[in-house]
Design a protein around this motif. Structure first.
Motif, mmCIF file in Angstrom:
data_model
loop_
_atom_site.group_PDB
_atom_site.id
_atom_site.type_symbol
_atom_site.label_atom_id
_atom_site.label_comp_id
_atom_site.label_asym_id
_atom_site.label_seq_id
_atom_site.Cartn_x
_atom_site.Cartn_y
_atom_site.Cartn_z
ATOM 1 N N GLY A 155 5.234 2.117 7.700
ATOM 2 C CA GLY A 155 4.040 1.918 6.890
ATOM 3 C C GLY A 155 3.857 2.996 5.835
ATOM 4 N N LYS A 156 4.102 4.255 6.225
ATOM 5 C CA LYS A 156 3.961 5.371 5.278
ATOM 6 C C LYS A 156 4.957 5.238 4.125
ATOM 7 C CE LYS A 156 2.075 9.018 8.154
ATOM 8 N NZ LYS A 156 1.081 9.531 7.217
ATOM 9 N N ILE A 157 6.184 4.902 4.451
ATOM 10 C CA ILE A 157 7.221 4.767 3.418
ATOM 11 C C ILE A 157 6.883 3.601 2.486
ATOM 12 C CG2 ILE A 157 9.645 4.170 3.027
ATOM 13 C CD1 ILE A 157 10.246 5.806 5.616
ATOM 14 N N ALA A 158 6.522 2.464 3.060
ATOM 15 C CA ALA A 158 6.195 1.287 2.243
ATOM 16 C C ALA A 158 5.008 1.569 1.327
ATOM 17 C CB ALA A 158 5.902 0.094 3.146
ATOM 18 N N THR A 159 3.973 2.193 1.873
ATOM 19 C CA THR A 159 2.778 2.504 1.082
ATOM 20 C C THR A 159 3.094 3.485 -0.037
ATOM 21 O OG1 THR A 159 1.332 2.092 2.959
ATOM 22 C CG2 THR A 159 0.434 3.436 1.176
ATOM 23 N N TYR A 160 3.855 4.518 0.281
ATOM 24 C CA TYR A 160 4.189 5.531 -0.719
ATOM 25 C C TYR A 160 4.903 4.903 -1.913
ATOM 26 C CZ TYR A 160 6.267 9.566 -2.977
ATOM 27 O OH TYR A 160 6.648 10.506 -3.918
ATOM 28 N N PHE A 161 5.946 4.119 -1.651
ATOM 29 C CA PHE A 161 6.710 3.555 -2.755
ATOM 30 C C PHE A 161 5.967 2.411 -3.447
ATOM 31 C CE2 PHE A 161 10.227 5.836 -0.659
ATOM 32 C CZ PHE A 161 10.557 6.632 -1.730
ATOM 33 N N LYS A 162 5.075 1.747 -2.745
ATOM 34 C CA LYS A 162 4.243 0.726 -3.375
ATOM 35 C C LYS A 162 3.334 1.376 -4.419
ATOM 36 C CE LYS A 162 0.841 -2.790 -2.256
ATOM 37 N NZ LYS A 162 0.053 -3.424 -1.198
ATOM 38 N N GLU A 163 2.823 2.553 -4.090
ATOM 39 C CA GLU A 163 1.953 3.271 -5.022
ATOM 40 C C GLU A 163 2.728 3.861 -6.195
ATOM 41 O OE1 GLU A 163 -0.013 6.149 -2.563
ATOM 42 O OE2 GLU A 163 -1.353 4.650 -1.688
ATOM 43 N N LYS A 164 4.000 4.089 -6.029
ATOM 44 C CA LYS A 164 4.818 4.721 -7.070
ATOM 45 C C LYS A 164 5.472 3.735 -8.027
ATOM 46 C CE LYS A 164 4.167 8.933 -5.817
ATOM 47 N NZ LYS A 164 3.408 9.827 -6.655
ATOM 48 N N THR A 165 5.389 2.429 -7.727
ATOM 49 C CA THR A 165 6.004 1.434 -8.605
ATOM 50 C C THR A 165 4.943 0.604 -9.314
ATOM 51 O OG1 THR A 165 6.246 -0.112 -6.764
ATOM 52 C CG2 THR A 165 8.144 1.265 -7.268
ATOM 53 N N LEU A 166 5.053 0.502 -10.603
ATOM 54 C CA LEU A 166 4.070 -0.205 -11.428
ATOM 55 C C LEU A 166 3.876 -1.648 -10.983
ATOM 56 C CD1 LEU A 166 2.223 -0.351 -13.935
ATOM 57 C CD2 LEU A 166 4.241 -0.987 -15.251
ATOM 58 N N LEU A 167 4.944 -2.372 -10.749
ATOM 59 C CA LEU A 167 4.837 -3.791 -10.430
ATOM 60 C C LEU A 167 4.147 -4.054 -9.098
ATOM 61 C CD1 LEU A 167 8.293 -5.089 -11.694
ATOM 62 C CD2 LEU A 167 6.072 -5.246 -12.832
ATOM 63 N N SER A 168 4.135 -3.083 -8.212
ATOM 64 C CA SER A 168 3.506 -3.247 -6.896
ATOM 65 C C SER A 168 2.048 -2.820 -6.874
ATOM 66 C CB SER A 168 4.264 -2.433 -5.843
ATOM 67 O OG SER A 168 5.577 -2.886 -5.729
ATOM 68 N N PRO A 186 -2.008 -2.554 -7.752
ATOM 69 C CA PRO A 186 -3.045 -3.541 -8.066
ATOM 70 C C PRO A 186 -3.479 -3.447 -9.528
ATOM 71 C CG PRO A 186 -3.937 -1.772 -6.691
ATOM 72 C CD PRO A 186 -2.476 -1.517 -6.838
ATOM 73 N N PHE A 187 -3.795 -4.597 -10.093
ATOM 74 C CA PHE A 187 -4.316 -4.678 -11.460
ATOM 75 C C PHE A 187 -5.696 -4.023 -11.468
ATOM 76 C CE2 PHE A 187 -6.363 -7.777 -14.683
ATOM 77 C CZ PHE A 187 -6.046 -6.968 -15.755
ATOM 78 N N ILE A 188 -5.945 -3.142 -12.418
ATOM 79 C CA ILE A 188 -7.179 -2.352 -12.451
ATOM 80 C C ILE A 188 -8.433 -3.223 -12.544
ATOM 81 C CG2 ILE A 188 -7.232 -1.972 -14.942
ATOM 82 C CD1 ILE A 188 -8.110 0.923 -14.333
ATOM 83 N N LYS A 189 -8.348 -4.373 -13.171
ATOM 84 C CA LYS A 189 -9.532 -5.227 -13.338
ATOM 85 C C LYS A 189 -9.702 -6.242 -12.211
ATOM 86 C CE LYS A 189 -9.620 -4.763 -18.317
ATOM 87 N NZ LYS A 189 -9.548 -5.453 -19.603
ATOM 88 N N ASP A 190 -8.697 -6.377 -11.354
ATOM 89 C CA ASP A 190 -8.763 -7.296 -10.216
ATOM 90 C C ASP A 190 -7.813 -6.772 -9.148
ATOM 91 O OD1 ASP A 190 -8.697 -9.301 -8.331
ATOM 92 O OD2 ASP A 190 -8.168 -10.901 -9.736
ATOM 93 N N GLY A 191 -8.326 -5.985 -8.227
ATOM 94 C CA GLY A 191 -7.509 -5.339 -7.211
ATOM 95 C C GLY A 191 -6.832 -6.286 -6.242
ATOM 96 N N ASP A 192 -7.181 -7.576 -6.297
ATOM 97 C CA ASP A 192 -6.556 -8.555 -5.411
ATOM 98 C C ASP A 192 -5.225 -9.073 -5.947
ATOM 99 O OD1 ASP A 192 -8.676 -8.379 -3.623
ATOM 100 O OD2 ASP A 192 -9.786 -10.011 -4.577
ATOM 101 N N ILE A 193 -4.870 -8.673 -7.161
ATOM 102 C CA ILE A 193 -3.625 -9.153 -7.773
ATOM 103 C C ILE A 193 -2.777 -7.949 -8.188
ATOM 104 C CG2 ILE A 193 -4.667 -9.359 -10.065
ATOM 105 C CD1 ILE A 193 -2.927 -11.827 -10.540
ATOM 106 N N THR A 194 -1.487 -8.037 -7.953
ATOM 107 C CA THR A 194 -0.590 -6.949 -8.363
ATOM 108 C C THR A 194 -0.198 -7.124 -9.823
ATOM 109 O OG1 THR A 194 1.427 -8.140 -7.745
ATOM 110 C CG2 THR A 194 0.400 -6.744 -6.034
ATOM 111 N N ILE A 195 0.353 -6.084 -10.379
ATOM 112 C CA ILE A 195 0.841 -6.156 -11.772
ATOM 113 C C ILE A 195 1.928 -7.215 -11.879
ATOM 114 C CG2 ILE A 195 1.927 -4.878 -13.652
ATOM 115 C CD1 ILE A 195 -1.019 -4.032 -12.896
ATOM 116 N N SER A 196 2.801 -7.272 -10.894
ATOM 117 C CA SER A 196 3.863 -8.276 -10.889
ATOM 118 C C SER A 196 3.286 -9.689 -10.918
ATOM 119 C CB SER A 196 4.744 -8.092 -9.650
ATOM 120 O OG SER A 196 5.753 -9.058 -9.610
ATOM 121 N N ALA A 197 2.287 -9.956 -10.084
ATOM 122 C CA ALA A 197 1.662 -11.279 -10.043
ATOM 123 C C ALA A 197 0.936 -11.582 -11.354
ATOM 124 C CB ALA A 197 0.704 -11.371 -8.866
#
Length: 95
Positions: free
Chosen positions: A52-65, A67-78
């Motif tokens: 979980g720690k590894i997945a969370t860390y790299f999720k936060e470090k990659t733009l596509l993963s 959350p979109f600033i105006k809608d946290g329910d959607i990722t940049i990729s989506a």
């Protein structure tokens, strides 16, 4: 379509997980292994915490993963997929 807007409030270091070097992955894995090893938990719980720690860390470090600033329910990729858009250029501004 062109999205010229702030899309995330975090500071991504990579656009996608594909850009993360094996050295960076190994370094962070080593750090998290030491952190989890010091906890007084059963081994199966430690393993899940490490994953979980590894997945969370790299999720936060990659733009596509992130959350979109105006809608946290959607990722940049989506967001990009939804709008048929692609990243052409990334600029980060900081004050």
């Amino acid at each position: 379509m062109c999205i010229r807007d702030s899309i995330t409030a975090m500071r991504p270091e990579y656009i996608s997980a594909d850009e993360i070097s094996e050295d960076s992955k190994a370094t962070m894995n080593e750090i998290f292994v030491k952190e989890v090893a010091s906890m007084d938990k059963p081994e199966d719980i430690k393993k899940k915490m490490l994953e979980g720690k590894i997945a969370t860390y790299f999720k936060e470090k990659t733009l596509l993963s992130q959350p979109f600033i105006k809608d946290g329910d959607i990722t940049i990729s989506a967001l990009l997929d939804k709008n048929g858009a692609k990243i052409k250029e990334v600029k980060r501004y900081s004050i």
